[in-house]
Design a protein around this motif. Structure first.
Motif, PDB file in Angstrom:
ATOM      1  N   ARG A  66      -0.438   4.386   0.272  1.00  0.00           N
ATOM      2  CA  ARG A  66      -1.302   5.303   1.095  1.00  0.00           C
ATOM      3  C   ARG A  66      -1.927   6.379   0.404  1.00  0.00           C
ATOM      4  NH1 ARG A  66      -0.124   3.999   6.497  1.00  0.00           N
ATOM      5  NH2 ARG A  66      -1.354   5.840   7.457  1.00  0.00           N
ATOM      6  N   CYS A  93       0.989  -1.151   0.030  1.00  0.00           N
ATOM      7  CA  CYS A  93      -0.103   0.064  -0.022  1.00  0.00           C
ATOM      8  C   CYS A  93       0.917   1.176  -0.044  1.00  0.00           C
ATOM      9  CB  CYS A  93      -1.001  -0.050   1.287  1.00  0.00           C
ATOM     10  SG  CYS A  93      -1.881   1.838   1.497  1.00  0.00           S
ATOM     11  N   TRP A 135      -4.403   1.603   9.122  1.00  0.00           N
ATOM     12  CA  TRP A 135      -5.389   2.439   8.383  1.00  0.00           C
ATOM     13  C   TRP A 135      -6.526   1.660   7.763  1.00  0.00           C
ATOM     14  CZ3 TRP A 135      -8.429   6.175   6.855  1.00  0.00           C
ATOM     15  CH2 TRP A 135      -8.948   5.886   5.700  1.00  0.00           C
ATOM     16  N   ASN A 186       0.141   0.891   7.553  1.00  0.00           N
ATOM     17  CA  ASN A 186      -0.806   0.618   6.439  1.00  0.00           C
ATOM     18  C   ASN A 186      -1.973  -0.282   6.718  1.00  0.00           C
ATOM     19  OD1 ASN A 186       0.844   2.100   4.880  1.00  0.00           O
ATOM     20  ND2 ASN A 186       1.473   0.285   3.698  1.00  0.00           N
ATOM     21  N   LYS A 206       3.828   5.709   4.988  1.00  0.00           N
ATOM     22  CA  LYS A 206       3.805   4.501   4.472  1.00  0.00           C
ATOM     23  C   LYS A 206       4.691   3.507   5.351  1.00  0.00           C
ATOM     24  CE  LYS A 206       5.501   1.587   0.735  1.00  0.00           C
ATOM     25  NZ  LYS A 206       4.799   0.435   0.733  1.00  0.00           N
ATOM     26  N   TYR A 244      -4.881   6.746  -0.491  1.00  0.00           N
ATOM     27  CA  TYR A 244      -6.366   6.932  -0.101  1.00  0.00           C
ATOM     28  C   TYR A 244      -7.263   6.960  -1.079  1.00  0.00           C
ATOM     29  CZ  TYR A 244      -3.910   8.204   4.388  1.00  0.00           C
ATOM     30  OH  TYR A 244      -3.193   7.963   5.555  1.00  0.00           O
ATOM     31  N   SER A 302      -7.376   9.543   9.671  1.00  0.00           N
ATOM     32  CA  SER A 302      -5.874   9.666   9.414  1.00  0.00           C
ATOM     33  C   SER A 302      -5.098  11.118   9.180  1.00  0.00           C
ATOM     34  CB  SER A 302      -5.915   9.091   7.740  1.00  0.00           C
ATOM     35  OG  SER A 302      -6.430  10.078   7.014  1.00  0.00           O
TER      36      SER A 302
END
Lengths: 340, 261
Positions: free
Chosen positions: B158, B156, B196, B193, B188, B160, B176
């Motif tokens: 990040r 990932c 999140w 991750n 990251k 979003y 976040s």
């Protein structure tokens, strides 16, 4: 520039020698449906058929997150420690594309614009780039419209071009490239007659020129085009994070009481938080203003201030976008219209 | 022009709505389309390949303002609109919901009862790929599962996109982005991750309609859609359908746990 011919079947033996000799070799590796640059231990891991990776190669010199320094508080004393540059390994970026190699020039322009960013420079200097010229492309590719091309050698230390089923052209551009050739010199035959490299390259039509885009967007700050184009944009960071030239970063603190790290992390101008002030005021309050910033930065501010454009036409942003914000399509529309 | 395009032209010409959120042909895929002019109505299309969930735009004030708008809705949009309404995020008087049936006929769903009925009658069959992956992970032991998610979420970046594509991720300030306290490391790393995704899924529990927009949006094709999917299945099994809202916004005074009192 030196040119050689190598038997295509011998490339893996050379790569094996490179892996044995260089601390880190990054190459396209497939996992599930996606292909990314990963550290490889053997030539078999490489996906030689990959057109482009989802995420660009920029992480080789500008990682998603990196430590700028560490700190330790001891009473009234604070000690700062920078990472030793010895930690950054000599790296070969294998099976990159012309659009990957081209991307390091705008990155370097940004990181060395005023203050010389030692951390970036050190990583970049330790990077040797071996590109494979493209004999295929997809509908998102538009390198030829921004000054690149499937066989462009800018930024490459070595470029390989598969000429036919057995032979591959090797163009050695730099000293770094020569060092890799010297690892297994016997397999490289000097070029005896000129070869037609162009003939085997992918055909990517020129749709516009970057100068044309610059001219159009430089006077289009108040144009309605930004709102129109960005309506469906969701405001995620996918385009910026996969881009080979997007260099915006955020500074974060990894604090643990009396010690911690200061970090540099990828950031994206598409996020609303990117320009949000502490007061709550946001100078780029809408997605339209953020999209405008993205395009103007790449096609107006960068060429004006740094003499280099912020796009290599790799098409990654278009492939990654969940709602088909296709950059090539938007640029064609900008080039063909008169934005008041 | 087909019936959808004719209806859209009429709605825009007559000024009934200011904007129609629908779909158009993009570059080898169908994409969201914001139709504001009657002459653009012929770009509107509708097919089984309309895969984004356009209900995500309904909470974007900068796009819709206080105008009356229409949305060409598939099952996905309608399920999301129902949930958004439960969470007081929809001004129904400003929203016209249009559906297109297999013959191309356009129907307006004028009430939430009609939308509920539409969803009951048009529930898509479970995606066999998703079901198979959930089954595969269910069979793993804890260590295998941990290894699986560590390896997947390590990739990932990040960006979003999962958050941005979800109609129900509409918070003005996402967890976040809060840094006092810093709930999640915003950079990251494998662990953050994972954190999140755990947060995203927890916030979706009992709310997720299972549209899969998060997974489709992920540029790295990470299997994050199965997290919310599995969570909604578990919530239904453990807590029922959640008549009065969702598990995070309802409570029972007779709850056997005493922290609620």
């Amino acid at each position: 520039m030196e040119k050689y011919i190598i038997k295509t079947e011998q490339i893996d033996a050379w790569l094996k020698r490179i892996i044995e000799s260089v601390p880190r070799v990054l190459a396209p590796v497939s996992s599930g449906t996606k292909t990314e640059f990963r550290r490889i231990k053997s030539p078999e891991e490489v996906n030689n058929k990959s057109l482009t990776t989802t995420v660009s190669a920029k992480a080789a010199a500008f990682p998603p997150v990196e430590t700028l320094f560490k700190y330790q508080k001891d009473g009234k004393d604070t000690t700062l420690t920078e990472d030793s540059f010895d930690k950054y390994p000599e790296t070969v970026l294998w099976h990159a594309r012309s659009c990957d190699a081209m991307g390091f020039s705008p990155l370097s322009a940004i990181f060395d614009w005023d203050y010389k960013d030692n951390i970036y420079d050190e990583r970049r200097n330790k990077l040797t780039i071996v590109t494979f010229a493209c004999n295929q492309s997809d509908e998102c590719c538009f390198c030829t419209s921004v000054g690149g091309g499937p066989g462009n050698v800018e930024g490459s230390d070595i470029q390989l071009t598969m000429l036919n089923a057995t032979d591959t052209l090797v163009e050695v551009m730099t000293e770094k490239g020569q060092k890799l050739v010297a690892l297994l010199p016997d397999i490289f035959q000097p070029l005896s007659e000129e070869v037609d490299k162009e003939a085997v390259l992918a055909k990517i039509p020129v749709q516009f020129t970057k100068e044309e885009i610059k001219e159009h967007v430089s006077n289009a700050f108040d144009s309605p085009v930004w709102k129109r184009q960005s309506a469906r944009c969701l405001g995620c960071g996918a385009c910026a994070f996969v881009c080979p030239t997007c260099a915006c970063f955020d500074i974060q603190e990894d604090a643990h009481g009396n010690h911690g790290r200061r970090l540099r992390c990828w950031d994206a101008c598409g996020f609303s938080l990117f320009t949000q002030h502490t007061s709550g005021y946001n100078p780029r309050p809408t997605q339209a203003t953020r999209w405008r910033q993205r395009i103007l930065h790449k096609f107006s501010y960068m060429p004006e201030r740094l003499g280099v454009y912020g796009c290599t036409g790799c098409g990654r942003c278009s492939r990654a976008c969940p709602v088909d914000m296709n950059l090539q399509e938007h640029l064609i529309s900008i080039a063909n219209s008169n934005h008041e | 022009m087909n019936k959808l395009q004719e209806r859209a032209t009429d709605l825009l010409k007559g000024g009934t709505v200011k904007l129609i959120i629908g779909f158009e042909q993009g570059n080898n895929k169908i994409r969201p389309f914001f139709c504001e002019k009657p002459e653009d109505a012929e770009k509107l299309i509708y097919s089984d390949d309309c895969s984004t969930n356009n209900a995500v735009y309904l909470t974007k004030k900068e796009l819709i303002g206080d105008n009356k708008i229409a949305i060409i809705a598939t099952y996905k949009e309608i399920a999301s609109i129902i949930q958004l309404n439960k969470e007081n995020q929809i001004k129904k008087e400003n929203l016209m919901v249009l559906t297109v049936d297999k013959d191309g006929d356009v129907t307006e769903l004028t009430s939430f009862e009609e939308m509920e009925k539409f969803c009951e009658e048009n529930t898509p069959a479970p995606d066999p790929v998703v079901a198979a992956l959930i089954e595969k992970i269910d069979k793993m032991n804890r260590e295998e599962r941990w290894a699986y998610w560590k390896s997947e979420l390590d990739k990932c970046i990040r960006c979003y996109a999962c958050r941005a594509a979800c109609p129900l991720c509409y918070c003005n300030r996402c967890i976040s982005e809060v840094n006092c306290p810093q709930w999640l490391d915003p950079w990251k790393s494998t662990l953050s991750n994972i954190e999140w995704q755990i947060n995203r899924v927890m916030h979706m529990s009992g709310r997720c309609t299972g549209c899969g927009a998060c997974a489709k949006a992920c540029p790295l094709d990470l299997p994050i859609g199965i997290l919310t999917k599995k969570m909604s299945t578990d919530i239904k099994e453990m807590l029922g359908e959640g008549e009065g809202g969702n598990v995070l916004s309802t409570f029972n005074p007779n709850d056997k746990e005493n922290f609620i009192h």
